[in-house]
Write a protein that holds these residues in place. Structure first.
Motif, PDB file in Angstrom:
ATOM      1  N   ILE A 151     -12.341  21.208   7.049  1.00 21.99           N
ATOM      2  CA  ILE A 151     -11.841  21.133   5.680  1.00 21.99           C
ATOM      3  C   ILE A 151     -11.049  19.837   5.519  1.00 21.99           C
ATOM      4  CG2 ILE A 151     -10.387  22.222   3.924  1.00 21.99           C
ATOM      5  CD1 ILE A 151     -10.933  24.908   5.317  1.00 21.99           C
ATOM      6  N   TYR A 152     -11.436  19.030   4.548  1.00 25.01           N
ATOM      7  CA  TYR A 152     -10.763  17.759   4.282  1.00 25.01           C
ATOM      8  C   TYR A 152      -9.905  17.914   3.039  1.00 25.01           C
ATOM      9  CZ  TYR A 152     -10.101  12.688   4.146  1.00 25.01           C
ATOM     10  OH  TYR A 152      -9.542  11.415   4.179  1.00 25.01           O
ATOM     11  N   ILE A 153      -8.624  17.640   3.162  1.00 21.79           N
ATOM     12  CA  ILE A 153      -7.682  17.800   2.054  1.00 21.79           C
ATOM     13  C   ILE A 153      -7.252  16.429   1.533  1.00 21.79           C
ATOM     14  CG2 ILE A 153      -5.400  18.641   1.405  1.00 21.79           C
ATOM     15  CD1 ILE A 153      -5.794  20.893   3.437  1.00 21.79           C
ATOM     16  N   TYR A 154      -7.392  16.231   0.230  1.00 19.98           N
ATOM     17  CA  TYR A 154      -7.052  14.944  -0.374  1.00 19.98           C
ATOM     18  C   TYR A 154      -6.446  15.186  -1.748  1.00 19.98           C
ATOM     19  CZ  TYR A 154     -11.281  15.545  -3.199  1.00 19.98           C
ATOM     20  OH  TYR A 154     -12.217  16.025  -4.075  1.00 19.98           O
ATOM     21  N   SER A 155      -5.879  14.132  -2.342  1.00 17.76           N
ATOM     22  CA  SER A 155      -5.149  14.261  -3.610  1.00 17.76           C
ATOM     23  C   SER A 155      -5.707  13.282  -4.628  1.00 17.76           C
ATOM     24  CB  SER A 155      -3.652  13.997  -3.378  1.00 17.76           C
ATOM     25  OG  SER A 155      -3.110  14.910  -2.451  1.00 17.76           O
ATOM     26  N   PRO A 156      -6.634  13.718  -5.490  1.00 21.80           N
ATOM     27  CA  PRO A 156      -7.239  12.807  -6.455  1.00 21.80           C
ATOM     28  C   PRO A 156      -6.515  12.713  -7.791  1.00 21.80           C
ATOM     29  CG  PRO A 156      -8.379  14.906  -6.515  1.00 21.80           C
ATOM     30  CD  PRO A 156      -7.296  15.047  -5.481  1.00 21.80           C
ATOM     31  N   SER A 157      -5.482  13.514  -7.985  1.00 22.90           N
ATOM     32  CA  SER A 157      -4.850  13.597  -9.306  1.00 22.90           C
ATOM     33  C   SER A 157      -3.346  13.378  -9.222  1.00 22.90           C
ATOM     34  CB  SER A 157      -5.181  14.954  -9.943  1.00 22.90           C
ATOM     35  OG  SER A 157      -6.571  15.121 -10.087  1.00 22.90           O
ATOM     36  N   SER A 158      -2.561  14.388  -9.552  1.00 21.49           N
ATOM     37  CA  SER A 158      -1.106  14.252  -9.567  1.00 21.49           C
ATOM     38  C   SER A 158      -0.511  14.321  -8.169  1.00 21.49           C
ATOM     39  CB  SER A 158      -0.484  15.346 -10.435  1.00 21.49           C
ATOM     40  OG  SER A 158      -0.720  15.097 -11.804  1.00 21.49           O
ATOM     41  N   ALA A 159       0.702  13.782  -8.051  1.00 26.21           N
ATOM     42  CA  ALA A 159       1.389  13.793  -6.767  1.00 26.21           C
ATOM     43  C   ALA A 159       1.781  15.210  -6.368  1.00 26.21           C
ATOM     44  CB  ALA A 159       2.643  12.919  -6.846  1.00 26.21           C
ATOM     45  N   VAL A 160       1.766  15.464  -5.079  1.00 27.53           N
ATOM     46  CA  VAL A 160       2.209  16.751  -4.553  1.00 27.53           C
ATOM     47  C   VAL A 160       3.732  16.793  -4.618  1.00 27.53           C
ATOM     48  CG1 VAL A 160       2.328  18.218  -2.506  1.00 27.53           C
ATOM     49  CG2 VAL A 160       0.210  16.987  -3.034  1.00 27.53           C
ATOM     50  N   ARG A 161       4.256  17.632  -5.495  1.00 28.36           N
ATOM     51  CA  ARG A 161       5.712  17.766  -5.623  1.00 28.36           C
ATOM     52  C   ARG A 161       6.238  18.911  -4.763  1.00 28.36           C
ATOM     53  NH1 ARG A 161       6.899  12.831  -7.435  1.00 28.36           N
ATOM     54  NH2 ARG A 161       5.890  12.355  -9.428  1.00 28.36           N
ATOM     55  N   ASP A 162       5.473  19.994  -4.680  1.00 29.46           N
ATOM     56  CA  ASP A 162       5.891  21.153  -3.895  1.00 29.46           C
ATOM     57  C   ASP A 162       5.313  21.019  -2.488  1.00 29.46           C
ATOM     58  OD1 ASP A 162       6.567  23.594  -2.825  1.00 29.46           O
ATOM     59  OD2 ASP A 162       5.938  24.770  -4.567  1.00 29.46           O
ATOM     60  N   LYS A 163       6.015  20.242  -1.658  1.00 28.41           N
ATOM     61  CA  LYS A 163       5.505  19.991  -0.303  1.00 28.41           C
ATOM     62  C   LYS A 163       5.556  21.233   0.575  1.00 28.41           C
ATOM     63  CE  LYS A 163       6.349  15.022  -0.245  1.00 28.41           C
ATOM     64  NZ  LYS A 163       6.671  14.911  -1.681  1.00 28.41           N
ATOM     65  N   ALA A 164       6.468  22.149   0.267  1.00 25.16           N
ATOM     66  CA  ALA A 164       6.531  23.396   1.037  1.00 25.16           C
ATOM     67  C   ALA A 164       5.261  24.203   0.827  1.00 25.16           C
ATOM     68  CB  ALA A 164       7.762  24.201   0.634  1.00 25.16           C
ATOM     69  N   GLY A 202      -8.368  29.294  11.749  1.00 29.72           N
ATOM     70  CA  GLY A 202      -9.213  28.689  12.769  1.00 29.72           C
ATOM     71  C   GLY A 202      -9.960  27.454  12.334  1.00 29.72           C
ATOM     72  N   HIS A 203      -9.705  26.998  11.106  1.00 29.72           N
ATOM     73  CA  HIS A 203     -10.445  25.852  10.605  1.00 29.72           C
ATOM     74  C   HIS A 203      -9.830  24.537  11.072  1.00 29.72           C
ATOM     75  CE1 HIS A 203     -12.634  28.669   8.234  1.00 29.72           C
ATOM     76  NE2 HIS A 203     -11.593  28.998   7.491  1.00 29.72           N
ATOM     77  N   GLU A 204     -10.671  23.527  11.180  1.00 37.72           N
ATOM     78  CA  GLU A 204     -10.191  22.180  11.455  1.00 37.72           C
ATOM     79  C   GLU A 204      -9.791  21.563  10.123  1.00 37.72           C
ATOM     80  OE1 GLU A 204     -11.907  17.734  12.483  1.00 37.72           O
ATOM     81  OE2 GLU A 204     -13.189  19.490  12.862  1.00 37.72           O
ATOM     82  N   VAL A 205      -8.512  21.356   9.923  1.00 40.48           N
ATOM     83  CA  VAL A 205      -8.009  20.825   8.660  1.00 40.48           C
ATOM     84  C   VAL A 205      -7.610  19.368   8.856  1.00 40.48           C
ATOM     85  CG1 VAL A 205      -6.286  21.037   6.853  1.00 40.48           C
ATOM     86  CG2 VAL A 205      -7.211  23.096   7.929  1.00 40.48           C
ATOM     87  N   GLU A 206      -8.294  18.488   8.138  1.00 42.28           N
ATOM     88  CA  GLU A 206      -8.013  17.061   8.192  1.00 42.28           C
ATOM     89  C   GLU A 206      -7.328  16.657   6.890  1.00 42.28           C
ATOM     90  OE1 GLU A 206     -10.357  12.774   8.773  1.00 42.28           O
ATOM     91  OE2 GLU A 206     -11.482  14.656   8.752  1.00 42.28           O
ATOM     92  N   ILE A 207      -6.166  16.034   7.001  1.00 49.24           N
ATOM     93  CA  ILE A 207      -5.398  15.651   5.818  1.00 49.24           C
ATOM     94  C   ILE A 207      -5.561  14.159   5.573  1.00 49.24           C
ATOM     95  CG2 ILE A 207      -3.106  15.585   4.775  1.00 49.24           C
ATOM     96  CD1 ILE A 207      -2.325  17.922   6.567  1.00 49.24           C
ATOM     97  N   ASP A 208      -5.983  13.818   4.377  1.00 49.95           N
ATOM     98  CA  ASP A 208      -6.173  12.424   4.009  1.00 49.95           C
ATOM     99  C   ASP A 208      -4.867  11.653   4.163  1.00 49.95           C
ATOM    100  OD1 ASP A 208      -8.025  10.379   2.559  1.00 49.95           O
ATOM    101  OD2 ASP A 208      -6.128  10.301   1.443  1.00 49.95           O
ATOM    102  N   GLU A 209      -4.976  10.408   4.537  1.00 52.85           N
ATOM    103  CA  GLU A 209      -3.790   9.586   4.808  1.00 52.85           C
ATOM    104  C   GLU A 209      -2.903   9.400   3.585  1.00 52.85           C
ATOM    105  OE1 GLU A 209      -5.262   5.021   4.461  1.00 52.85           O
ATOM    106  OE2 GLU A 209      -6.349   6.204   5.960  1.00 52.85           O
TER     107      GLU A 209
END
Length: 328
Positions: free
Chosen positions: A7-20, A33-40
């Motif tokens: 699973i690749y997680i990325y942010s194409p729109s608004s900034a993530v404000r709720d980091k928790a 059990g998934h491989e979670v890849e977070i975009d830089e």
């Protein structure tokens, strides 16, 4: 046996404000059990956006090149309509062909419908990391089950019960609908595409809509624009998802609300207008394949939408007293 997915997680729109919430969502996906890849640039901030336009375009490009099973947005908000004329449409379409499922909600409607208009590629209206997987009370069971079905390649349809107040007098769906393109999403975002090259020219489709924090008169005004533009009359059905956070004015609206909007719309177009779809800015949301061919059938207040293989008559929709559910 469930397979672990990338699973690749990325942010194409608004900034993530709720980091928790973002961290909770990532942790829950990894705990499954998934491989979670977070975009830089997933947590980048520029003004209200998750990085400037170039940063978010690059993130979308990396998501397309990731080879992931699912490319999942961190959140919606606003930002994609700014960059529709710069999106890597060919790369996104090729990623879809290779098996990456792009999943998102809200502002993601812009990318989904633009991609459909430009390439015909199918994407998924569904959860976001923060608001859904990162919810304080935990991920909704139905949403999670639908997401698992997508990961396993088993999601073939959904079913729901129309609220009694919206049922009307006659049959909700006089006849079954076959071979219709499913499209739509957030109504306000969709309206921002009308008259542009990014608005899909879908005839005889099933249009689904949802929204949040819109007064009923604003919803009606947007629907009127779609109606007078000839869009609604060309569809086989219009399906209302969840409209939440509506702000009526006490003592002023005098009974005017969403039911009034729906009743009037039904009197103006011959197309079936259906309600109650469990999708929108709500915890219980099903996943819907935007751009896919679907079948739609009804039995009283029970509605069934199928995009997998097999006859509609053999489908059922388990859920909370059939109010929400997903078919396997």
């Amino acid at each position: 046996m469930k397979k672990n997915r990338h699973i690749y997680i990325y942010s194409p729109s608004s900034a993530v404000r709720d980091k928790a919430a973002f961290r909770r969502g990532v942790s829950r996906l990894r705990a499954l059990g998934h491989e979670v890849e977070i975009d830089e640039a997933a947590l980048a901030v520029h003004q209200r956006f998750a990085g400037d336009d170039a940063t978010r375009l690059a993130a979308i490009g990396r998501a397309a090149a990731s080879g992931a099973d699912v490319a999942l947005i961190s959140r919606g908000g606003y930002g994609l309509t700014r960059i529709l004329d710069q999106l890597p449409y060919k790369a996104l379409a090729k990623a879809c062909e290779r098996g990456t499922s792009f999943v998102g909600v809200s502002d993601f409607t812009a990318l989904q419908n633009a991609l459909l208009a430009k390439t015909g590629a199918v994407t998924w209206a569904g959860p976001a990391v923060g608001e859904d997987f990162g919810a304080e009370g935990g991920a909704d069971e139905i949403m999670q089950a639908c997401f698992d079905d997508l990961l396993e390649g088993q999601g073939e349809g959904t079913g729901w019960r129309v609220p009694a107040r919206d049922a009307g007098d006659g049959p909700l769906l006089p006849r079954s609908i076959h071979g219709a393109t499913l499209w739509g999403g957030n109504l306000c975002v969709l309206m921002s595409l009308l008259g542009t090259p990014y608005f899909p020219s879908v005839d005889k489709g099933v249009l689904f809509i949802e929204d949040i924090n819109e007064h009923p008169y604003r919803i009606e005004r947007m629907l009127e624009q779609l109606r007078t533009a000839g869009v609604l009359a060309r569809q086989k059905a219009v399906v209302f998802g969840q409209f939440t956070g509506m702000r009526k004015v006490p003592g002023y609206d005098r009974g005017f609300g969403l039911p009034s909007v729906i009743e009037r719309l039904r009197s103006q177009i011959k197309v079936p207008v259906l309600t109650g779809l469990p999708f929108g800015h709500v915890q219980t949301k099903v996943l819907l394949p935007v751009g896919a061919q679907v079948e739609l059938a009804g039995d009283g207040r029970e509605l069934f939408m199928v995009w997998g293989h097999g006859p509609l008559g053999h489908r059922h929709a388990p859920g909370h007293d059939h109010d929400h559910g997903h078919a396997h």
